[in-house]
Structures are given as C-alpha cells and as structure tokens.
Write an enzyme that holds these catalytic residues in place. Structure first.
Site, PDB file in Angstrom:
ATOM      1  N   HIS A  38      18.180  36.442  25.662  1.00 38.88           N
ATOM      2  CA  HIS A  38      18.593  37.445  24.666  1.00 38.88           C
ATOM      3  C   HIS A  38      20.018  37.879  24.938  1.00 38.88           C
ATOM      4  O   HIS A  38      20.234  38.961  25.489  1.00 38.88           O
ATOM      5  CB  HIS A  38      17.624  38.643  24.727  1.00 38.88           C
ATOM      6  CG  HIS A  38      17.739  39.579  23.573  1.00 38.88           C
ATOM      7  ND1 HIS A  38      18.720  40.542  23.492  1.00 38.88           N
ATOM      8  CD2 HIS A  38      16.993  39.717  22.451  1.00 38.88           C
ATOM      9  CE1 HIS A  38      18.558  41.239  22.373  1.00 38.88           C
ATOM     10  NE2 HIS A  38      17.514  40.761  21.734  1.00 38.88           N
ATOM     11  N   ILE A  44      22.717  40.710  25.664  1.00 40.03           N
ATOM     12  CA  ILE A  44      22.673  42.131  25.289  1.00 40.03           C
ATOM     13  C   ILE A  44      21.274  42.686  25.554  1.00 40.03           C
ATOM     14  O   ILE A  44      20.285  41.946  25.523  1.00 40.03           O
ATOM     15  CB  ILE A  44      23.053  42.374  23.805  1.00 40.03           C
ATOM     16  CG1 ILE A  44      22.203  41.517  22.849  1.00 40.03           C
ATOM     17  CG2 ILE A  44      24.533  42.122  23.575  1.00 40.03           C
ATOM     18  CD1 ILE A  44      22.386  41.868  21.378  1.00 40.03           C
ATOM     19  N   GLY A  47      16.961  45.725  21.652  1.00 41.22           N
ATOM     20  CA  GLY A  47      16.775  47.034  21.020  1.00 41.22           C
ATOM     21  C   GLY A  47      15.450  47.679  21.383  1.00 41.22           C
ATOM     22  O   GLY A  47      15.374  48.897  21.573  1.00 41.22           O
ATOM     23  N   VAL A  48      14.394  46.883  21.519  1.00 39.12           N
ATOM     24  CA  VAL A  48      13.082  47.467  21.860  1.00 39.12           C
ATOM     25  C   VAL A  48      13.134  48.123  23.240  1.00 39.12           C
ATOM     26  O   VAL A  48      12.436  49.111  23.490  1.00 39.12           O
ATOM     27  CB  VAL A  48      11.942  46.427  21.825  1.00 39.12           C
ATOM     28  CG1 VAL A  48      11.613  46.037  20.406  1.00 39.12           C
ATOM     29  CG2 VAL A  48      12.249  45.209  22.653  1.00 39.12           C
ATOM     30  N   GLU A  52      12.449  51.898  24.308  1.00 40.37           N
ATOM     31  CA  GLU A  52      11.583  52.238  25.435  1.00 40.37           C
ATOM     32  C   GLU A  52      12.298  53.193  26.391  1.00 40.37           C
ATOM     33  O   GLU A  52      11.687  54.142  26.902  1.00 40.37           O
ATOM     34  CB  GLU A  52      11.147  50.967  26.166  1.00 40.37           C
ATOM     35  CG  GLU A  52      10.315  51.185  27.420  1.00 40.37           C
ATOM     36  CD  GLU A  52       8.957  51.837  27.168  1.00 40.37           C
ATOM     37  OE1 GLU A  52       8.465  51.783  26.037  1.00 40.37           O
ATOM     38  OE2 GLU A  52       8.391  52.420  28.132  1.00 40.37           O
TER      39      GLU A  52
END
Lengths: 156, 95
Positions: A38, A44, A47-48, A52
C-alpha cells in the site's frame, strides 16, 4: 506504532477530563509490510488505519471519562476525510473531543495533524459496555501504562 | 411549535431515510419501521440534542431483557414520545 499488533497510539500527550479532550502522539513506522502493498513505489498509511488511530484516541478519552469501568467499542464512522497522504516515518498528533454522551453510547470528533496541518478527521460513534472479562481489563491496563495514561484521573 | 411526535417522526424520517408519511404514533420503531439498535443510536443522539435530555436507552434495554418491560412500552412512537415528554418535564422541574 506497532501496526501488526494494531497498536496505533504511542503516547498520551494531554488528557483533560474537564474539557473532555485528548491529544496523543503516534509515530508511523518507517518500514512495515503494509507499505509493501500500500502502495509499491508510493508507500502511504491506509485510510482505514488513520480511522482506527482516531478511534483508539477517542477510545482512551472515553475510557477516562467512563473511569475505566466500561469499554468503548467502535460502532459507526461518519464524515471520515482523508485530506492528505500520511507517509512512513511521519509523526502524528491526534486529538479527540466529545460531541455527545448518550446512554450507553458516545460520539466523538477526531483529527490527525502532521506538523500542525490537518491530514484526516472523522466523527465516530461508540457503544460502551462493562468490560466483558477481567482479561480484557488487564490488557487495557497494560496498554494504559505503556502509553502513559494518567492513572490519577481514575477515581477508585 | 410542533408536537413531540412530529419532531420525533421528522428525526426518524431524516435519520433513517424512511418516508415521513409511513411513520405514525402507532408505529413500532423496531418491528414496523425496521430500525436497528445502531440506527437507533443516531435517533437517540438527535432526540437528546433536540429536547435537551438523555434517553435512558441502557435502562430500557435492561428492563426489556429482564422481562420487566416490553419493547412496545418504549419503542411504539406514541409511548416513546410520552417518555420524552416526561423527561423534558422532569428536567424543567429539576427532578
């Protein structure tokens, strides 16, 4: 930050029970298998995982307000915005405040900043229940110690 | 000023995307309108905010689970509105 253990918070910088706010610090690791996928050539933070991190920050604020007697669990995420890339090695300052304290649930607002610049924000709903078992409470106590949770905020 | 029911029905319609004209005082939020516990948190948030109260959801759920109350007592909308009115009245008298 130990991504493989879902430990996204390194240190509580400030916890204000009266203002119902919290600020924590989290250092994104320079290397992680997550960045290999990723993304190849453009690593990077997913986003998840930013969500979190904001949820865990909010969770520590709620644990303090609930006097460590109840455990908040993520119930809903609203208006989550990824405003800029978060790269390996960056230091995140994550803040959260309470938007609403309901009966058995709470809603927080959280923000991630890097060098003062907003990178992500979200509105997050939690349901909270008494700790399901002593093991979980013990685990949270250990994490609290690791991240410098101010024990004096807990009323015996 | 609109009635408690009108305000609650509007909140439910907007929060859960349910046609306003299908919501009646006799509607059961769970059985008739299909609202689940997570969606009900959004409704509780909006009601708490609008009426300046805190719906005692945990107490109600406990009473239902213990068999001391039925879901109809709290989740049929005319009954829910009566509870809201009680909570608002209790708040204004400082009870």
């Amino acid at each position: 930050m130990q991504l493989e253990y879902f430990q996204l918070i390194d240190r509580i910088v400030e916890l204000d029970i009266d203002a119902k706010t919290i600020t924590v610090e989290a250092l994104v690791p320079k290397e992680s298998t997550i960045f290999e996928g990723h993304f190849p050539g453009h690593p990077i933070m997913p986003g998840v995982l930013l969500i979190e991190a904001m949820a865990q920050t909010s969770g520590w604020l709620l644990l303090a307000l609930l006097n460590f007697e109840r455990m908040p669990f993520l119930a809903a995420v609203k208006e989550a915005k990824m405003r800029g890339f978060v790269s390996p090695g960056e230091r995140l300052m994550i803040e959260a405040n309470i938007l609403h304290e309901g009966s058995g649930f709470a809603i927080t607002e959280a923000r991630i900043r890097v060098d003062g610049k907003l990178r992500s924000n979200a509105t997050i709903t939690f349901s909270h229940i008494p700790f399901p078992n002593p093991d979980m409470r013990g685990h949270m106590d250990a994490v609290a110690k690791r991240i410098g949770f101010p024990q004096q905020t807990i009323v015996p | 000023m609109s009635s408690t029911f009108d305000q609650v029905a509007t909140i439910i319609a907007e929060t859960c995307d349910i046609p306003r004209d299908t919501i009646t005082p006799e509607s059961h939020a769970i059985d008739d309108l299909g609202i689940d516990s997570l969606d009900f948190l959004d409704i509780a948030f909006a009601i708490d905010k609008q009426f300046g109260i805190k719906l005692p959801l945990e107490k109600w759920t406990q009473e239902v689970n213990d068999g001391k109350a039925t879901t109809e007592q709290y989740f049929v909308l005319k009954n829910l509105c009566a509870r809201i009115d009680e909570l608002v009245a209790a708040k204004s008298t400082g009870a």
